[in-house]
Write a protein that holds these residues in place. Structure first.
Motif, short mmCIF file in Angstrom:
data_model
loop_
_atom_site.label_atom_id
_atom_site.label_comp_id
_atom_site.label_asym_id
_atom_site.label_seq_id
_atom_site.Cartn_x
_atom_site.Cartn_y
_atom_site.Cartn_z
N PHE A 85 1.23 -1.26 -0.17
CA PHE A 85 0.25 0.15 -0.33
C PHE A 85 0.81 1.20 0.10
O PHE A 85 1.91 1.12 0.79
N ILE A 86 0.19 2.14 -0.55
CA ILE A 86 1.32 3.11 -0.59
C ILE A 86 0.16 4.40 0.04
O ILE A 86 -1.06 4.53 0.09
N LYS A 103 -1.02 -5.32 14.10
CA LYS A 103 0.82 -5.46 14.82
C LYS A 103 2.02 -4.28 13.23
O LYS A 103 1.31 -4.73 12.31
N HIS A 104 2.49 -3.49 14.84
CA HIS A 104 3.78 -3.59 13.60
C HIS A 104 4.49 -4.50 13.61
O HIS A 104 5.28 -5.16 14.46
N PHE A 120 7.00 -1.80 7.61
CA PHE A 120 5.75 -3.43 7.87
C PHE A 120 4.52 -4.01 8.72
O PHE A 120 5.20 -3.73 9.85
N THR A 121 3.40 -4.00 8.71
CA THR A 121 2.13 -4.80 9.61
C THR A 121 1.92 -5.55 9.37
O THR A 121 1.99 -6.69 8.02
N THR A 122 1.22 -6.84 10.29
CA THR A 122 0.50 -6.83 9.80
C THR A 122 -1.20 -7.63 9.96
O THR A 122 -1.08 -6.68 11.38
N SER A 129 1.24 -6.84 5.23
CA SER A 129 1.90 -5.95 4.54
C SER A 129 2.86 -5.02 4.74
O SER A 129 3.53 -4.57 5.24
N GLU A 130 2.95 -3.89 3.70
CA GLU A 130 4.46 -3.37 3.61
C GLU A 130 3.69 -1.99 2.98
O GLU A 130 2.78 -1.91 1.57
#
Length: 137
Positions: A85-86, A103-104, A120-122, A129-130
């Motif tokens: 995602f941007i 979460k991070h 980066f997260t979940t 996700s980045e």
């Protein structure tokens, strides 16, 4: 010689445990809208399915993310995809991730040599996700 394109990219489907909860997460964090729901008891995917089709506008387009639930099978345990995602405001997105059960995976990283900040997260089910903020040139 340029070859003609045979197909175009249309969508990404995440195989999830809870399609409604995941759709709400991606709506709250990334602003994707819930555009359409599908239920099929005899899909080509090997059994009954439910889907929530999401996109950035109010109508379905080629930019869509689908929460895909295989009703009679558990969601996969291992990562199958990394969503990218941007955003214009990575700090605000980082806060939304935490506020909605994500979460991070570490701190925000500034990479001026690449012109980005990255986090980066979940999501609540552990999918990666980045998230990228483009730095002004």
């Amino acid at each position: 010689m340029t070859e003609s394109r045979k197909a175009s990219f249309g969508f990404t489907k995440l195989i999830v445990y809870d399609e409604e909860a995941q759709a709400e997460y991606y709506h709250q964090v990334y602003g994707l809208n819930k555009l359409h729901r599908v239920q099929n008891d005899d899909s080509g995917a090997g059994g009954a399915i439910r889907e929530v089709i999401m996109g950035s506008g109010d109508t379905m387009s080629s930019e869509s993310l689908v929460m895909f639930k295989l009703i009679d099978r558990p969601a996969p345990r291992d990562q199958e995809v990394i969503l990218g995602f941007i955003t214009d405001d990575l700090d605000a997105l980082a806060s939304r991730v935490l506020a909605h059960g994500g979460k991070h995976n570490g701190p925000i990283k500034s990479m001026p040599e690449h012109g980005v900040r990255v986090l980066f997260t979940t999501d609540p089910e552990g999918r990666l996700s980045e998230n990228v903020e483009l730095l002004a040139k």
